[in-house]
Design a protein around this motif. Sequence first.
Motif, PDB file in Angstrom:
ATOM      1  N   LYS A 174       5.644  11.735   6.045  1.00 37.66           N
ATOM      2  CA  LYS A 174       5.982  11.570   7.462  1.00 37.66           C
ATOM      3  C   LYS A 174       5.078  10.588   8.186  1.00 37.66           C
ATOM      4  O   LYS A 174       4.647  10.843   9.310  1.00 37.66           O
ATOM      5  CB  LYS A 174       5.930  12.917   8.177  1.00 37.66           C
ATOM      6  CG  LYS A 174       6.970  13.891   7.662  1.00 37.66           C
ATOM      7  CD  LYS A 174       6.902  15.171   8.435  1.00 37.66           C
ATOM      8  CE  LYS A 174       7.841  16.192   7.797  1.00 37.66           C
ATOM      9  NZ  LYS A 174       7.535  17.551   8.193  1.00 37.66           N
ATOM     10  N   CYS A 175       4.701   9.504   7.533  1.00 34.99           N
ATOM     11  CA  CYS A 175       3.895   8.490   8.221  1.00 34.99           C
ATOM     12  C   CYS A 175       4.840   7.579   9.012  1.00 34.99           C
ATOM     13  O   CYS A 175       5.751   6.993   8.436  1.00 34.99           O
ATOM     14  CB  CYS A 175       3.106   7.657   7.210  1.00 34.99           C
ATOM     15  SG  CYS A 175       2.300   6.259   7.996  1.00 34.99           S
ATOM     16  N   PRO A 176       4.615   7.450  10.326  1.00 35.54           N
ATOM     17  CA  PRO A 176       5.528   6.625  11.119  1.00 35.54           C
ATOM     18  C   PRO A 176       5.456   5.148  10.743  1.00 35.54           C
ATOM     19  O   PRO A 176       6.377   4.389  11.016  1.00 35.54           O
ATOM     20  CB  PRO A 176       5.050   6.835  12.564  1.00 35.54           C
ATOM     21  CG  PRO A 176       3.660   7.356  12.450  1.00 35.54           C
ATOM     22  CD  PRO A 176       3.545   8.043  11.126  1.00 35.54           C
ATOM     23  N   ASN A 214       0.826  -1.220   0.000  1.00 38.21           N
ATOM     24  CA  ASN A 214       0.000   0.000   0.000  1.00 38.21           C
ATOM     25  C   ASN A 214       0.860   1.270   0.000  1.00 38.21           C
ATOM     26  O   ASN A 214       0.576   2.238  -0.704  1.00 38.21           O
ATOM     27  CB  ASN A 214      -0.865   0.062   1.273  1.00 38.21           C
ATOM     28  CG  ASN A 214      -1.925  -1.017   1.333  1.00 38.21           C
ATOM     29  OD1 ASN A 214      -2.595  -1.276   0.345  1.00 38.21           O
ATOM     30  ND2 ASN A 214      -2.084  -1.637   2.482  1.00 38.21           N
ATOM     31  N   CYS A 215       1.913   1.264   0.832  1.00 40.97           N
ATOM     32  CA  CYS A 215       2.712   2.480   1.065  1.00 40.97           C
ATOM     33  C   CYS A 215       3.337   3.027  -0.219  1.00 40.97           C
ATOM     34  O   CYS A 215       3.553   4.235  -0.338  1.00 40.97           O
ATOM     35  CB  CYS A 215       3.819   2.216   2.076  1.00 40.97           C
ATOM     36  SG  CYS A 215       3.216   1.618   3.663  1.00 40.97           S
ATOM     37  N   ARG A 216       3.613   2.166  -1.166  1.00 47.25           N
ATOM     38  CA  ARG A 216       4.253   2.648  -2.398  1.00 47.25           C
ATOM     39  C   ARG A 216       3.303   3.523  -3.223  1.00 47.25           C
ATOM     40  O   ARG A 216       3.729   4.294  -4.074  1.00 47.25           O
ATOM     41  CB  ARG A 216       4.744   1.458  -3.244  1.00 47.25           C
ATOM     42  CG  ARG A 216       5.869   0.712  -2.532  1.00 47.25           C
ATOM     43  CD  ARG A 216       6.293  -0.507  -3.300  1.00 47.25           C
ATOM     44  NE  ARG A 216       6.969  -0.169  -4.531  1.00 47.25           N
ATOM     45  CZ  ARG A 216       7.036  -0.968  -5.590  1.00 47.25           C
ATOM     46  NH1 ARG A 216       6.452  -2.150  -5.551  1.00 47.25           N
ATOM     47  NH2 ARG A 216       7.665  -0.605  -6.666  1.00 47.25           N
ATOM     48  N   LEU A 217       1.993   3.388  -2.969  1.00 50.63           N
ATOM     49  CA  LEU A 217       1.002   4.192  -3.689  1.00 50.63           C
ATOM     50  C   LEU A 217       0.475   5.347  -2.845  1.00 50.63           C
ATOM     51  O   LEU A 217      -0.361   6.126  -3.297  1.00 50.63           O
ATOM     52  CB  LEU A 217      -0.196   3.322  -4.102  1.00 50.63           C
ATOM     53  CG  LEU A 217       0.112   2.113  -4.982  1.00 50.63           C
ATOM     54  CD1 LEU A 217      -1.148   1.304  -5.212  1.00 50.63           C
ATOM     55  CD2 LEU A 217       0.691   2.564  -6.313  1.00 50.63           C
ATOM     56  N   CYS A 218       0.948   5.452  -1.615  1.00 52.22           N
ATOM     57  CA  CYS A 218       0.378   6.408  -0.650  1.00 52.22           C
ATOM     58  C   CYS A 218       1.234   7.664  -0.576  1.00 52.22           C
ATOM     59  O   CYS A 218       2.430   7.599  -0.309  1.00 52.22           O
ATOM     60  CB  CYS A 218       0.293   5.734   0.727  1.00 52.22           C
ATOM     61  SG  CYS A 218      -0.328   6.836   1.999  1.00 52.22           S
ATOM     62  N   ARG A 219       0.568   8.833  -0.777  1.00 48.45           N
ATOM     63  CA  ARG A 219       1.305  10.102  -0.810  1.00 48.45           C
ATOM     64  C   ARG A 219       1.571  10.668   0.582  1.00 48.45           C
ATOM     65  O   ARG A 219       2.234  11.681   0.711  1.00 48.45           O
ATOM     66  CB  ARG A 219       0.483  11.142  -1.574  1.00 48.45           C
ATOM     67  CG  ARG A 219       0.309  10.873  -3.037  1.00 48.45           C
ATOM     68  CD  ARG A 219      -0.149  12.175  -3.710  1.00 48.45           C
ATOM     69  NE  ARG A 219      -0.649  11.919  -5.032  1.00 48.45           N
ATOM     70  CZ  ARG A 219      -1.917  11.672  -5.299  1.00 48.45           C
ATOM     71  NH1 ARG A 219      -2.797  11.621  -4.337  1.00 48.45           N
ATOM     72  NH2 ARG A 219      -2.309  11.469  -6.540  1.00 48.45           N
TER      73      ARG A 219
HETATM   74  S1  SF4 Z   1      -0.781   5.719   5.758  1.00 51.32           S
HETATM   75 FE1  SF4 Z   1       1.346   5.117   6.196  1.00 51.32          FE
HETATM   76  S2  SF4 Z   1       1.253   2.899   6.544  1.00 51.32           S
HETATM   77 FE2  SF4 Z   1      -0.678   3.472   5.540  1.00 51.32          FE
HETATM   78  S3  SF4 Z   1      -0.287   3.195   3.361  1.00 51.32           S
HETATM   79 FE3  SF4 Z   1       0.213   5.333   3.793  1.00 51.32          FE
HETATM   80  S4  SF4 Z   1       2.412   5.331   4.236  1.00 51.32           S
HETATM   81 FE4  SF4 Z   1       1.724   3.210   4.380  1.00 51.32          FE
END
Ligand code: SF4
Length: 229
Positions: free
Chosen positions: A208-210, A200-205
């Motif tokens: 600074k998500c821990p 998922n993270c590779r598509l998520c903008r």
């Molecule tokens: S919110 Fe954080 S953990 Fe969830 S998909 Fe986005 S980057 Fe990854």
Amino acid sequence: MNPIILDEIQFKPDFDALASVLRIRKDGKDEKRLMDLLDQSLSVAKPKGAYTESFVDEIENDYVTIDGVRLNGKLLPVNLKNVTRVFPYLATCGTELEEWSGGIEGIRERFWVDTIMMFALGSAIGEIDRHIEKNSNPGARSAMNPGSLEEWPIEEQQGLFRILGNSHSIIGVKLTESFMMSPLKSVSGIFFPSEHSYENCRLCRREKCPGRRAPFDASLREGFFNEPH
Ligand code: SF4
């Protein structure tokens, strides 16, 4: 197919791994206290999980149906193209651990306990994955989760819960009006066959998500959803 319930999941976290995540130095007061908290948690922890072997009935541009339940969002049709069999799942650290954690005070110790609960949730997810491997042998697979991306919004957890029947009440997970889960350290999703490991993270903008597990990949996202950078 009836949901498979996993309620005898062992929780045997590696203390050194936990201490390293929490940056606790060896041989100090903090290490002793963390050991004490971990011992307490082990005496109550009962992580649990549930999953079904399910089948994709229909795929359109912005929704799919699985076992007759419609799940909306553009992520599912892309990931489930050419896929027939999937494994919707629900995993939780368990109500026992969450109740115990309510008695721990202080910001620092609450953070430690939160991390112990994340480890317990990880044990539940790992056990579901192993069970699927052993009993259904689906080959290489990945997981996607509602709420991680706007292309599979958090509200869609309702559909996943429908597919999973009454398993949420058996393993003690509730869906709130805002579609959060209780215990908070619970996760729902779908394991699906995938030769290229999906994350998922590779598509998520989100910056600074821990919890980020992989860097954002704008080109991949463009290819996935046909959108400009
Ligand atoms: S919110 Fe954080 S953990 Fe969830 S998909 Fe986005 S980057 Fe990854």
